[in-house]
Design a protein around this motif. Structure first.
Motif, PDB file in Angstrom:
ATOM      1  N   PHE A 146     -20.232  50.658 -33.098  1.00 11.34           N
ATOM      2  CA  PHE A 146     -21.102  50.043 -34.253  1.00 11.34           C
ATOM      3  C   PHE A 146     -20.354  48.698 -34.780  1.00 11.34           C
ATOM      4  CE2 PHE A 146     -21.819  54.575 -34.876  1.00 11.34           C
ATOM      5  CZ  PHE A 146     -23.025  54.746 -34.961  1.00 11.34           C
ATOM      6  N   SER A 147     -21.050  47.973 -35.131  1.00 11.00           N
ATOM      7  CA  SER A 147     -20.438  46.644 -35.575  1.00 11.00           C
ATOM      8  C   SER A 147     -21.529  46.070 -36.761  1.00 11.00           C
ATOM      9  CB  SER A 147     -20.464  45.438 -34.314  1.00 11.00           C
ATOM     10  OG  SER A 147     -19.945  44.289 -34.899  1.00 11.00           O
ATOM     11  N   GLN A 148     -20.725  45.401 -37.659  1.00  9.05           N
ATOM     12  CA  GLN A 148     -21.424  44.537 -38.851  1.00  9.05           C
ATOM     13  C   GLN A 148     -20.323  43.760 -39.500  1.00  9.05           C
ATOM     14  OE1 GLN A 148     -23.910  43.076 -40.836  1.00  9.05           O
ATOM     15  NE2 GLN A 148     -24.639  44.881 -39.916  1.00  9.05           N
ATOM     16  N   ALA A 149     -20.617  42.504 -39.542  1.00 15.23           N
ATOM     17  CA  ALA A 149     -19.760  41.414 -40.371  1.00 15.23           C
ATOM     18  C   ALA A 149     -18.415  41.397 -39.736  1.00 15.23           C
ATOM     19  CB  ALA A 149     -19.863  41.890 -41.942  1.00 15.23           C
ATOM     20  N   GLY A 150     -18.079  41.471 -38.432  1.00  8.49           N
ATOM     21  CA  GLY A 150     -17.104  41.371 -37.801  1.00  8.49           C
ATOM     22  C   GLY A 150     -16.268  42.541 -37.687  1.00  8.49           C
ATOM     23  N   VAL A 151     -16.808  43.657 -38.229  1.00  5.51           N
ATOM     24  CA  VAL A 151     -15.969  45.017 -38.375  1.00  5.51           C
ATOM     25  C   VAL A 151     -16.632  45.798 -37.498  1.00  5.51           C
ATOM     26  CG1 VAL A 151     -15.658  46.980 -39.644  1.00  5.51           C
ATOM     27  CG2 VAL A 151     -15.524  44.662 -40.688  1.00  5.51           C
ATOM     28  N   GLU A 152     -15.847  46.208 -36.408  1.00  4.62           N
ATOM     29  CA  GLU A 152     -16.306  47.359 -35.272  1.00  4.62           C
ATOM     30  C   GLU A 152     -15.722  48.781 -35.502  1.00  4.62           C
ATOM     31  OE1 GLU A 152     -16.201  46.433 -31.090  1.00  4.62           O
ATOM     32  OE2 GLU A 152     -16.659  44.427 -31.492  1.00  4.62           O
ATOM     33  N   VAL A 153     -16.788  49.678 -35.377  1.00  6.57           N
ATOM     34  CA  VAL A 153     -16.119  51.028 -35.566  1.00  6.57           C
ATOM     35  C   VAL A 153     -16.660  51.768 -34.195  1.00  6.57           C
ATOM     36  CG1 VAL A 153     -16.351  53.326 -36.735  1.00  6.57           C
ATOM     37  CG2 VAL A 153     -16.739  51.159 -38.004  1.00  6.57           C
ATOM     38  N   HIS A 154     -15.782  52.344 -33.503  1.00  2.90           N
ATOM     39  CA  HIS A 154     -15.784  53.194 -32.239  1.00  2.90           C
ATOM     40  C   HIS A 154     -15.697  54.529 -32.643  1.00  2.90           C
ATOM     41  CE1 HIS A 154     -14.386  49.470 -29.827  1.00  2.90           C
ATOM     42  NE2 HIS A 154     -15.451  49.089 -30.665  1.00  2.90           N
ATOM     43  N   LEU A 155     -16.726  55.408 -32.143  1.00  3.78           N
ATOM     44  CA  LEU A 155     -16.649  57.024 -32.490  1.00  3.78           C
ATOM     45  C   LEU A 155     -16.465  57.594 -31.101  1.00  3.78           C
ATOM     46  CD1 LEU A 155     -18.039  56.120 -35.290  1.00  3.78           C
ATOM     47  CD2 LEU A 155     -18.140  58.581 -35.151  1.00  3.78           C
ATOM     48  N   GLY A 156     -15.472  58.118 -30.886  1.00  9.59           N
ATOM     49  CA  GLY A 156     -15.116  58.668 -29.650  1.00  9.59           C
ATOM     50  C   GLY A 156     -15.036  60.320 -29.556  1.00  9.59           C
ATOM     51  N   VAL A 157     -15.496  61.018 -28.463  1.00  8.56           N
ATOM     52  CA  VAL A 157     -15.545  62.331 -28.524  1.00  8.56           C
ATOM     53  C   VAL A 157     -14.084  62.826 -28.230  1.00  8.56           C
ATOM     54  CG1 VAL A 157     -16.348  64.238 -27.144  1.00  8.56           C
ATOM     55  CG2 VAL A 157     -17.829  62.393 -27.372  1.00  8.56           C
ATOM     56  N   GLU A 158     -13.766  63.868 -29.182  1.00  7.83           N
ATOM     57  CA  GLU A 158     -12.550  64.424 -29.069  1.00  7.83           C
ATOM     58  C   GLU A 158     -12.615  65.895 -28.994  1.00  7.83           C
ATOM     59  OE1 GLU A 158      -9.440  64.558 -32.678  1.00  7.83           O
ATOM     60  OE2 GLU A 158      -8.918  62.910 -31.295  1.00  7.83           O
ATOM     61  N   GLU A 159     -12.132  66.768 -27.961  1.00  3.05           N
ATOM     62  CA  GLU A 159     -12.101  68.242 -28.026  1.00  3.05           C
ATOM     63  C   GLU A 159     -10.732  68.733 -27.821  1.00  3.05           C
ATOM     64  OE1 GLU A 159     -16.416  69.481 -26.284  1.00  3.05           O
ATOM     65  OE2 GLU A 159     -15.231  68.135 -24.900  1.00  3.05           O
ATOM     66  N   PRO A 160     -10.506  69.646 -28.709  1.00  8.30           N
ATOM     67  CA  PRO A 160     -11.076  70.134 -29.841  1.00  8.30           C
ATOM     68  C   PRO A 160     -11.010  68.998 -30.932  1.00  8.30           C
ATOM     69  CG  PRO A 160      -8.902  71.099 -29.791  1.00  8.30           C
ATOM     70  CD  PRO A 160      -9.217  70.172 -28.561  1.00  8.30           C
ATOM     71  N   PHE A 161     -11.919  69.081 -31.649  1.00  5.80           N
ATOM     72  CA  PHE A 161     -12.234  67.998 -32.556  1.00  5.80           C
ATOM     73  C   PHE A 161     -12.042  68.367 -33.953  1.00  5.80           C
ATOM     74  CE2 PHE A 161     -15.030  66.659 -36.577  1.00  5.80           C
ATOM     75  CZ  PHE A 161     -14.492  65.338 -36.354  1.00  5.80           C
ATOM     76  N   THR A 162     -11.155  67.512 -34.677  1.00  5.89           N
ATOM     77  CA  THR A 162     -10.667  67.673 -36.078  1.00  5.89           C
ATOM     78  C   THR A 162     -10.934  66.226 -36.835  1.00  5.89           C
ATOM     79  OG1 THR A 162      -8.667  68.912 -35.099  1.00  5.89           O
ATOM     80  CG2 THR A 162      -8.613  68.136 -37.456  1.00  5.89           C
ATOM     81  N   PRO A 163     -11.503  66.421 -37.987  1.00  5.42           N
ATOM     82  CA  PRO A 163     -11.928  65.232 -38.811  1.00  5.42           C
ATOM     83  C   PRO A 163     -10.724  64.609 -39.380  1.00  5.42           C
ATOM     84  CG  PRO A 163     -12.731  67.138 -39.821  1.00  5.42           C
ATOM     85  CD  PRO A 163     -12.214  67.874 -38.510  1.00  5.42           C
TER      86      PRO A 163
END
Length: 119
Positions: free
Chosen positions: A47-64
């Motif tokens: 995702f991107s907005q106002a020059g800020v990018e957020v990448h969500l990547g799959v992680e297994e096992p997942f821990t928030p």
């Protein structure tokens, strides 16, 4: 040496792309951007907005990420709070810092997100 922050990467569980879109686009107002084709087979979403990018990547096992977090500056914190409330999303207020009002929200996967307004 550092020029700027290019993006922040957060983890998500496998198959959570639609939940990520609903939150990052629907609640936070980001735009989805296409991942490079060479990375698309890994899952996740960017995702991107106002020059800020957020990448969500799959992680297994997942821990928030419950403590580590990105902090996004918003134009009007109370408008953001109203939007979140109208969408039925919970947030937490924290002590304000000098010249900063802030709240925390969790993304659909439990990753901590800070929204702040400078005053």
């Amino acid at each position: 040496m550092i020029k700027a922050m290019h993006h922040v990467q957060l983890a998500m569980p496998k198959g959570g792309e639609d939940q990520a879109r609903a939150f990052y686009v629907g609640a936070l107002g980001f735009d989805e951007v296409n991942k490079p084709s060479i990375l698309q087979g890994r899952g996740g979403v960017w995702f991107s907005q106002a020059g800020v990018e957020v990448h969500l990547g799959v992680e297994e096992p997942f821990t928030p990420a419950k403590k580590a977090h990105p902090a996004f500056e918003v134009t009007a914190l109370e408008q953001a709070v109203k939007r979140l409330t109208d969408m039925g999303l919970e947030y937490r207020r924290d002590v304000d810092l000098p010249m900063i009002r802030r709240i925390y929200i969790d993304d659909p996967f439990g990753n901590r997100i800070e929204l702040l307004e400078t005053i």
